[in-house]
Each structure stands twice: as C-alpha cells, then as structure tokens.
Design a protein around this motif. Structure first.
Motif, PDB file in Angstrom:
ATOM      1  N   CYS A 107       7.960  71.417 -17.399  1.00  0.00           N
ATOM      2  CA  CYS A 107       6.507  71.440 -17.262  1.00  0.00           C
ATOM      3  C   CYS A 107       5.930  70.045 -17.438  1.00  0.00           C
ATOM      4  CB  CYS A 107       5.893  72.405 -18.286  1.00  0.00           C
ATOM      5  SG  CYS A 107       4.091  72.511 -18.192  1.00  0.00           S
ATOM      6  N   PRO A 108       5.600  69.344 -16.357  1.00  0.00           N
ATOM      7  CA  PRO A 108       4.827  68.112 -16.484  1.00  0.00           C
ATOM      8  C   PRO A 108       3.336  68.428 -16.360  1.00  0.00           C
ATOM      9  CG  PRO A 108       5.723  68.274 -14.271  1.00  0.00           C
ATOM     10  CD  PRO A 108       6.119  69.529 -14.996  1.00  0.00           C
ATOM     11  N   PHE A 109       2.516  67.857 -17.213  1.00  0.00           N
ATOM     12  CA  PHE A 109       1.073  68.105 -17.113  1.00  0.00           C
ATOM     13  C   PHE A 109       0.326  66.850 -17.501  1.00  0.00           C
ATOM     14  CE2 PHE A 109       2.404  69.574 -21.315  1.00  0.00           C
ATOM     15  CZ  PHE A 109       1.505  68.933 -22.157  1.00  0.00           C
ATOM     16  N   LEU A 110      -0.877  66.750 -16.938  1.00  0.00           N
ATOM     17  CA  LEU A 110      -1.733  65.589 -17.128  1.00  0.00           C
ATOM     18  C   LEU A 110      -2.797  65.915 -18.169  1.00  0.00           C
ATOM     19  CD1 LEU A 110      -2.671  62.757 -16.196  1.00  0.00           C
ATOM     20  CD2 LEU A 110      -4.034  63.896 -14.441  1.00  0.00           C
ATOM     21  N   ASP A 159      -9.051  57.581 -25.129  1.00  0.00           N
ATOM     22  CA  ASP A 159      -9.002  56.360 -24.338  1.00  0.00           C
ATOM     23  C   ASP A 159      -7.639  56.111 -23.712  1.00  0.00           C
ATOM     24  OD1 ASP A 159      -7.814  56.012 -26.766  1.00  0.00           O
ATOM     25  OD2 ASP A 159      -8.408  53.908 -26.993  1.00  0.00           O
ATOM     26  N   ARG A 160      -6.693  57.042 -23.880  1.00  0.00           N
ATOM     27  CA  ARG A 160      -5.344  56.861 -23.344  1.00  0.00           C
ATOM     28  C   ARG A 160      -5.196  57.610 -22.027  1.00  0.00           C
ATOM     29  NH1 ARG A 160      -0.550  55.761 -27.553  1.00  0.00           N
ATOM     30  NH2 ARG A 160      -1.746  54.911 -29.266  1.00  0.00           N
ATOM     31  N   HIS A 161      -4.303  57.071 -21.187  1.00  0.00           N
ATOM     32  CA  HIS A 161      -3.981  57.699 -19.910  1.00  0.00           C
ATOM     33  C   HIS A 161      -2.554  58.237 -20.024  1.00  0.00           C
ATOM     34  CE1 HIS A 161      -7.541  55.525 -18.580  1.00  0.00           C
ATOM     35  NE2 HIS A 161      -6.977  54.400 -18.983  1.00  0.00           N
ATOM     36  N   ARG A 185      -5.550  54.534 -15.226  1.00  0.00           N
ATOM     37  CA  ARG A 185      -5.860  55.948 -15.040  1.00  0.00           C
ATOM     38  C   ARG A 185      -4.899  56.613 -14.062  1.00  0.00           C
ATOM     39  NH1 ARG A 185      -9.436  58.778 -11.621  1.00  0.00           N
ATOM     40  NH2 ARG A 185      -9.940  56.797 -10.597  1.00  0.00           N
ATOM     41  N   VAL A 186      -4.522  57.854 -14.375  1.00  0.00           N
ATOM     42  CA  VAL A 186      -3.638  58.632 -13.500  1.00  0.00           C
ATOM     43  C   VAL A 186      -4.477  59.261 -12.393  1.00  0.00           C
ATOM     44  CG1 VAL A 186      -1.989  60.522 -13.356  1.00  0.00           C
ATOM     45  CG2 VAL A 186      -2.061  59.104 -15.408  1.00  0.00           C
ATOM     46  N   ILE A 187      -4.096  59.013 -11.142  1.00  0.00           N
ATOM     47  CA  ILE A 187      -4.794  59.596  -9.999  1.00  0.00           C
ATOM     48  C   ILE A 187      -4.212  60.969  -9.670  1.00  0.00           C
ATOM     49  CG2 ILE A 187      -5.457  59.271  -7.587  1.00  0.00           C
ATOM     50  CD1 ILE A 187      -6.686  57.244  -9.490  1.00  0.00           C
ATOM     51  N   GLU A 189      -3.947  54.122 -11.077  1.00  0.00           N
ATOM     52  CA  GLU A 189      -4.988  53.312 -10.453  1.00  0.00           C
ATOM     53  C   GLU A 189      -4.485  51.920 -10.086  1.00  0.00           C
ATOM     54  OE1 GLU A 189      -9.738  53.384 -11.182  1.00  0.00           O
ATOM     55  OE2 GLU A 189      -8.508  52.737 -12.871  1.00  0.00           O
ATOM     56  N   GLU A 190      -3.465  51.442 -10.797  1.00  0.00           N
ATOM     57  CA  GLU A 190      -2.998  50.081 -10.578  1.00  0.00           C
ATOM     58  C   GLU A 190      -1.527  49.973 -10.194  1.00  0.00           C
ATOM     59  OE1 GLU A 190      -5.078  47.843 -10.425  1.00  0.00           O
ATOM     60  OE2 GLU A 190      -6.821  48.529 -11.549  1.00  0.00           O
TER      61      GLU A 190
END
Length: 968
Positions: free
Chosen positions: A300-303, A313-315, A333-335, A360-361
């Motif tokens: 299970c991967p989840f954002l 404040d963490r991504h 940031r994770v898109i 994002e980067e």
C-alpha cells in the motif's frame, strides 16, 4: 556637383549559396526536467509515461532517447492525463474544462541517401471537447470536471463533475451519450432517509472500474458515499455509506475489496458482497500515523496522511507492506505517482516492480524488488537544477579513453545497476559520431558531468569539492553522534522518515559555489574556481586515494594600501589527508586573496599553467612546480565595491546616488552646450560631419565613453593563453592575455622551460624542475570607450584560431601558420576589433553597438561545415547580444554573414548562461532545463542552462522556463 561617396555593395550569389550551405538555425532538443509539472500518466502496455505542465505542454517518455512533445493551443495548465492503453493515444484535461485527444502520428516516408526511411513520429492533437452546462443552471461549476475514468474497452470515458453528475463520452469521436448521464438526484433517491439529512453528496472525487466485471464502476462522492454502479442496468448495485470526507478510491485486484482514503489521514477497506444493498461499516479502518496504527498484508503506497500540526510542511509518500514501513520525505511537492506492475489478468497478484513519483522539481523512481526499496538513477529527466547552476562548460569530441574512465567513475558512485522500468519504444537514431560532454557547476560546490551526445541528457559523474575544505556541514564537527543518544533514536523511529531525491535548493555554504570550469580533454586536467577565491586543479584517477591537498596563497592586491576587504572569509582547507573516490581528485588548491569570486579561468595543460582572475586582478600559477608566477592588481582607486564581495549586503548607497547625480549633471551640461547654436557653429558641425563620413557610416549611433571612475572596473572578464609573436615579428613564444571591465588588455610574454626546445614534458628532469616560469609585461592596450572586454582570441597567419593545447603537438589538428604575421581579436561589449601582432595596430573592426544598438554578451570562434562539400568549412565568429539575437562574422575581415533571433531579450539569465560549442552548437539554461540549438546545417547546437543564481529552480546550451533547449 557632389559625388555620392558610398556605393552599396551588391550581394554575391555565389557567397549567398555558400551561406545557405553553412548556416542554419533550429531548435533541436530540450534537456532536463519539465518546468512546473502538473499531471502524470502511464501506459502499462506500451511502457510510456506522459507528463503535463502548467504551460499546456505534454511530454511523452519511453526508453532513453524516445521523447515526444505536444503543445496545446492555449497556455492552460494540464490537470489530468489518461492513456488509451496500447493505442498510442492519450486524453488530457485542461484547467479551462476542455478535454483533448492526442495521438502519436507517423509522418510521410522520406528518402535519405537512396534509402527509404519511415516518417518522423510526432504527438498531434486530433480532437477536443468541452462539457456543456446543465439546462436551467447559470453557474458552470456544476459541470466542472473533477475526475476522468477511461474504461478498459477504451470506447467510453466517464466524467465526474463538481455538481455530482457523471457523464459519458464516446471515444474516439468525443460525442456525449446523454442516455447514460447519471445525475446526483438519481443516486440520492436510492439512499436511506437517515443518510440523506438534506445534505448534498458533494463533487465526484473518484471513479474506478471493477477489475473483474466490465461495465461496473465505483463512484465516490466528497461526502463519503461510494456507489457501485452498473452501467448496463443503470442502477446502484451496492451503496457504501461512508461518513468521512472522501479523497480517493482504489480496487484490490480480485474485485472483492476496495480501499477508500479520507481527509483525516486514514483509510478504510470495504468488502463487496452480493445481496446486501447497503454497507454501513468497512472491514477495517486505520490511521497510519494515528494513535493506533495497523499493519496490512497488502502492498500500500499512499500520499499524505501525516499529522498536519507536526508535519504539515513535509512532502511525504508512505510505502507499507506487512511490517515494512517507510516514509519517503521529498524536498518538493508530490504531483502524482504510479506503480509499474503486472497487467496480466490471470496473475493472482500485481507484483509491483517500481514506484514512479512525479515531484514538482524532479522524478524519483523506487525499486520495489530490492530489499530496502532503494532509488533508481534516472537516465533522463534528471534535475539539472538539483542545486542552483552557477556555470557550465562544454567539451566536443571527447576522447574514448576519457569517456570510459568517466563512465566507470560514475558507475562506482551509483553502485548496482538496474534496468529502467519505463522502456517503451525504440530509439532509431544512429549512434553519435562523437561524444559530447556538458559540465555544470553548482552552488553546493559540485560539478556534474552529463552526456549531451543525444536526445537524453544523461548524468555520468558527480564531483564534489566540499571535502577539500572544512565547512559548517562537516559530520566530524558535530558535538555528539545522534546514534549514541537513545532519546534521539526513539524520536527517529517514528515516523520512519527517509530523505529521497537529489533536489536541494539550499546550500550549506554559498562560498562553495562553482563559478568557472575549464577541462583539458587530452591531459585529463580539470580546473574549478569558486565564490570564495578558491581555484582547484584536479587530475583523473581510477583508484581511491587518501592524500593531503597542497595549498598555495596568491595575494592579488600586492600589499596595495587603502583597500580593506569587507566580504566573506576564505574557506579553510583541511590540514589532514582526506579520502577521495575514483574520478577527479584535487592536486593543488590556489587561494586568491582577497577571497572574492573568481570571474575568469584559463588552463594550458601542455605548459602546466593556470590563470585566474577576480574583481581585484589576475594571477598565473605553475601547478607542476607549485609556485605562483604572476599576480597583477587591476583595481582602480575608486573600486570600493570590489572590496565588498558578492555576499556582502553593505552596498554603498551614497556612492550610487552620487554617481547617478553626476550622470544627470553631465547630461544636462552636454545638453546646454548643444542648444547654443550660431551660424559659425553650424558650419563647423557640417564640415565635421562631412569629414567623418569617410570613416563613419551615417547610420552609426554615437557611443559615449565610459567613465574610468565606474565601480568594479578592475574585474577580470577573460583570460587567454597563446603561442604567438609579442616581443618581435621573428620569435614567437607563450603569452598570457587578460581583459578587464574597464576595457584594458594586458599581454604578458612567458618563459616556460622546455617550450622553446620542444614539447614540454609532464615531469621534467631535476635541472628543468629547478627553473621557474617567468612572466614579463609585453603590451598594455586601453580601448577608447572603456567597454568591458568579453573575449580575446589570437589568430594565426591564415586568420584561423590557434589549436588547443596538445592538438598541434600530437597531430590532432592542423599546425598553426607561424610564418606569417599573427593577429589578436578583441571583443568588447560594444565592438569587435582585430589588431596586428606584434605592433598591436588596428586592422579592422565592427562597431556592433553603433550599428545595431546592442551589446555583446557571449563570443565564440566556431567551425561551420558545408552540407554540400564535406571537405569545406569556415571559421566564424559567433556573437550573442543582450537583445538575444545572434550575429555571425567571418574572420579576420569581420564581415557580417547572418543574424538570427535566438533568445527572448527579457530572458537575461538565459543570455548570461549561454555556452557555444566549437562546432556550431549552443546551450542555454532555463529554470530547470536546457535548450540546445544549432547554427549550422549539419548537426550542431547551442544549449542554454538557466542557472539557479537567484530564484531559478534548473546546444547553443541555454536555460529556458521549459528546460535546457537546443536548436539545429
């Protein structure tokens, strides 16, 4: 009767034909990471990945070298992308609520050398659709698309909206099927009374098709309700009455379970059963980072899911399976993300092999088949801007031995090699005839080596200079080891954070920043210079080494009185031996005093000499004998700003205001003088104008000389080594040339042991080693308008530039003509001028500012080959101006050849970061990419790399908002 003085030169048809065979300007390729990504998709059948950006671009990637780009007509952000698996088509949803259909289309076949080749495949838009508003409803927000679902049959697109309605679009015609439309009112009628409560179900948050039964979809509403809808029967087969705000849904492979995620940081597992219309409770619910977390057996991967108060404040993205639990901590940031897994229906499990995360980067790929879930190195889409780019350097025709050693050093850094999971398509482009190397210097003190030979800009090797110095980030400087503190261990156990990715916009010590790079590809010697006046000479080694780096200090002020350095301190070198991995290892460190940023560097490996310049002067150093040869101060008495340094915030406001008022007063005085007109003065002006017509064209602008009192006039802008005639016309020898910001040029004659009697040896005998290199000032030139000197090049008797070190002695290039008189080409910001040697008398010039109204920013001497005759080529002067246009001149006559609009004049960073290659390419830097362009018919280019000098994220080579780009 007056005669017409000037005759306009007619165009030579033969010369125009040669120009067409020599010169052309095209954008060829963009390197680097897309600027401002906003959407991600993956085709599991074709193994292709697509990335959408906020500027409306869609980029499709497969195996290294397989790339396609499509641009929407409007620069609107791409919010979602969905592949039609196995068809080479994809759908894009824009922020303006329009849906677009794209297709990979092959062009018409073409004949190349009598061989019929397939046409070029490109990404084209073949249709678009906009969802109409509902009748009777004024606001269009009810039909604003929130989610798209493409059924496995690829003939129907389900569209969820903010109003809670679900619409169905027939593909590929993009026509709406009104009979299938499902409005929220129809679902509400099926709900029990206690669940309705007069509340709206909210927007459609997720749509998922049943993995085993086609025609059934899960519809998740924001309020928490999940509906299993049968498309053929048009009724709700089962209702899952969730009470927590819904974020997303995902099916388990068998179709017996699905998982719903919620805004409270938890997720629930629901069972799909027959005969039960209403399901009030999930099988299980857990909050992974709550007070009572549970362990699930499935992968299970989840954002997200992190407590907002502590980790808002963490991504983060979490991966968990059984007792394995890792929280990936990113710096941007994770898109979106997806897994690469098996799509065979008969398999019992998905067997994911890789997790691809779009940030994002940067793009991060996690290897799920290796214990510990390590990251995979990316063969493309590597973030050029992982640390702010401060300079760049390009090498053409890299020797195979050097290339092999760099690749081996890079592999040793990466460790175990793994296959790239995104491997769709096949690169049919022929192998490059020569290897190209791009070096980028970064703010964190690293130099990255890139393979710039093909479409994909592949990272080869990374060199760090931080271990030469004591810095604030040294692990040995920590007062206590965190592993020895049990309290620290307890804190680090939960959540189990792991830093992932290479993007780091912050520098621990800005003094480490690399400002200049020079590499000799024949001797494997590298020179890097930094922000704190450090100049490091490195040699290539295949073995690990522990050694102490020799340190030499060069005082450029030469005890001049009245100057006090107010800037940053120098970096403290290590006083003990340090470990250096295979690759480039430091041999000697030259520290300039004051420790100002190095502005120019030159390397002559055949003479074992390096030259370096700062805002205070320039020096010459013999790195073989480890001694300083020359230190020349170029400061003007009014150069107070030169003593403050680039990191100093104490700028002289009083002096700036004084200079501004002085200019205003000067312009007023000159204006008053021009207003006083008498008949005598008018006659004098007319006579003077007639006299000037013989030398000055009427279209030239008047250029005011620059004041010698301007600040930073002593900055050294360029350095050059040359074997030429300086003392007299019969004896040639080594020379050093330096140009400054005030238009001064210094030429020194050098006495290098062993050069006069033959090729200099790498390690001379005892007698030769005892003889030191000497430098004597031969010429000093002051340009009339005091414009900054941008470039200095020495031309041989045939008017061609001198070959690089070792090229002539090892028969790698045609030997220069030493029988006829040489000349020196000096390019300032305002004009190009050729002087004869050794008398230094002007031969020809071209006043670019006077003619074109622009200023020179970059200059290079480039070889252009003809497309009609393989054995014909010309050396040409390429000039990039502050307006972003590129001018080409023949040498040494300096006649204009062609002009191209290259970079937008507003893109100051792109112009400043442009690097020309020796075969007509250019590179330019953009926020996180590089653009490659060519100015010749055969393959060549220039890249621009947009440096992260202030706020920038990442073959001319030049940097643009979409990446490193190149043109052909």
């Amino acid at each position: 009767m007056m005669k017409f003085r000037f005759r306009r030169q007619g165009t030579d048809p033969q010369r125009e034909k040669i120009k067409q065979e020599l010169f052309a300007f095209n954008k060829t390729v963009e390197h680097g990471f897309p600027h401002q990504p906003s959407a991600l998709a993956f085709d599991p059948k074709l193994q292709l990945m697509a990335i959408g950006t906020k500027s409306g671009a869609i980029k499709v990637y497969g195996a290294p070298g397989v790339e396609f780009t499509g641009l929407h007509k409007d620069t609107t952000a791409v919010t979602q992308i969905h592949f039609l698996p196995g068809q080479g088509r994809l759908l894009s949803l824009l922020d303006d609520n329009t849906i677009h259909l794209w297709e990979l289309v092959a062009g018409t076949p073409r004949d190349v050398g009598g061989v019929k080749r397939e046409g070029v495949i490109c990404l084209q838009e073949v249709g678009s659709y906009s969802l109409p508003g509902r009748p009777g409803i004024e606001s269009c927000s009810a039909t604003r698309v929130t989610v798209l679902l493409l059924l496995r049959s690829c003939d129907l697109l389900c569209i969820g909206t903010e109003g809670g309605g679900v619409y169905f679009l027939e593909l590929p015609r993009l026509s709406l099927k009104d009979s299938q439309t499902l409005l929220q009112d129809q679902v509400t009628q099926s709900l029990p009374d206690d669940y309705r409560c007069g509340k709206s179900l909210g927007p459609v948050e997720s749509l998922q098709e049943h993995p085993q039964q086609s025609g059934k979809i899960l519809i998740g509403y924001s309020r928490g309700l999940v509906v299993l809808w049968d498309l053929s029967a048009r009724h709700a087969e089962q209702l899952f009455l969730g009470k927590q705000q819904l974020e997303s849904l995902v099916w388990e492979r068998s179709g017996n379970l699905f998982v719903s995620s919620h805004n409270d940081g938890g997720y629930s597992v629901w069972a799909v059963t027959n005969g039960n219309t209403y399901n009030h409770q999930p099988v299980s619910s857990t909050i992974p980072y709550g007070p009572f977390p549970l362990c699930d057996s499935f992968f299970c991967p989840f954002l997200g899911g992190m407590p907002r108060a502590s980790y808002g404040d963490r991504h983060c993205l979490t991966i968990q399976q059984d007792k394995d639990h890792v929280t990936l901590d990113f710096t941007s940031r994770v898109i979106d993300f997806f897994t690469v897994h098996s799509i065979e229906q008969e398999n019992e499990y998905d067997d994911p092999s890789a997790l691809v995360v779009l940030l994002e980067e940067e793009l991060v790929v996690i290897d799920l088949q290796t214990p510990g879930w390590p990251t995979l190195p990316t063969p493309y889409l590597a973030p050029l801007h992982s640390s702010a780019i401060t300079c760049s350097f390009h090498i053409s025709s890299v020797p195979p031995k050097l290339w092999e050693r760099l690749v081996n050093a890079g592999r040793a850094q990466q460790g175990r090699q793994h296959s790239w999971p995104i491997c769709g398509g096949k690169n049919l482009a022929p192998q490059p005839k020569q290897q190209e190397l791009l070096l980028t210097g970064h703010e964190d003190g690293t130099v990255r080596f890139w393979d710039a030979s093909g479409v994909a800009l592949t990272p080869l090797y990374k060199l760090s200079t931080a271990n030469v110095f004591h810095t604030d980030c040294d692990p040995s400087d920590d007062p206590q080891d965190p592993s020895d503190d049990p309290d620290m261990q307890q804190e680090e156990e939960w959540p189990p954070f792991r830093k992932v990715g290479c993007f780091d916009p912050y520098s621990d010590d800005p003094r480490l920043g690399i400002q200049k790079i020079s590499l000799c590809k024949y001797s494997n010697k590298l020179v890097v210079a930094g922000t704190a006046g450090q100049v490091i000479v490195l040699g290539l080694s295949d073995e690990r080494s522990d050694h102490l780096v020799d340190v030499s200090v060069v005082d450029l002020l030469q005890d001049r009185e009245g100057f006090t350095w107010k800037g940053h301190d120098r970096l403290e070198p290590r006083l003990k031996p340090a470990p250096f991995p295979p690759g480039f290892q430091p041999l000697v460190l030259v520290q300039c005093l004051p420790p100002a940023s190095v502005t120019a560097v030159a390397l002559h490996a055949e003479w074992n000499l390096i030259s370096f310049g700062t805002s205070h002067g320039f020096g010459l150093f013999d790195y073989h004998r480890r001694n300083a040869v020359l230190a020349r101060c170029t400061l003007h008495p009014n150069d107070s700003l030169a003593m403050e340094g680039p990191l100093s915030r104490v700028k002289s406001l009083k002096k700036s205001l004084r200079q501004s008022f002085r200019r205003i007063r000067k312009s007023r005085v000159s204006g008053k003088k021009r207003t006083i007109t008498t008949p005598t003065s008018k006659v004098q002006e007319a006579n003077a104008a007639l006299a000037e017509q013989e030398d000055v064209a009427p279209v030239q602008r008047r250029i005011e000389p620059r004041s010698a009192d301007d600040s930073l006039s002593g900055v050294v802008r360029c350095l050059c080594f040359a074997d030429t005639f300086l003392r007299d016309g019969t004896h040639h020898g080594p020379t050093l040339w330096a140009g400054t910001n005030s238009g001064s040029v210094y030429a020194y004659a050098l006495e290098v042991p062993g050069v006069g009697s033959g090729r200099v040896c790498e390690r001379g005998g005892a007698g030769e080693s005892s003889v030191c290199v000497e430098a004597v000032l031969g010429k000093e030139i002051q340009l009339m308008h005091r414009a900054p000197v941008v470039s200095i090049s020495v031309l041989d008797g045939r008017g061609k530039p001198l070959p690089d070190p070792y090229e002539a002695s090892q028969d790698l290039a045609i030997a220069p003509d030493m029988t006829n008189a040489h000349s020196v080409l000096i390019a300032s910001e305002e004009q190009l001028k050729v002087f004869s040697l050794p008398k230094v008398s002007a031969k020809t010039k071209f006043k670019l500012t006077a003619h074109e109204g622009c200023r020179v920013r970059k200059v290079a001497l480039v070889v252009f080959g003809s497309t009609a005759q393989e054995d014909y080529s010309e050396h040409t002067l390429v000039c990039l101006t502050n307006l972003g246009d590129m001018h080409l001149f023949n040498i040494p006559a300096l006649r204009p050849q062609v002009r191209y609009d290259c970079i937008r004049k507003e893109d100051i960073s792109g112009i400043a970061s442009c690097v020309f290659t020796k075969n007509g390419q250019g590179e330019e830097n953009t926020p996180n990419q590089a653009l490659k362009v060519t100015t010749r018919q055969s393959r060549a280019g220039w890249v621009r790399l947009k440096a992260h000098l202030t706020q920038i994220k990442q073959k001319i080579f030049y940097t643009c908002p979409t990446g490193i780009q190149s043109c052909r």
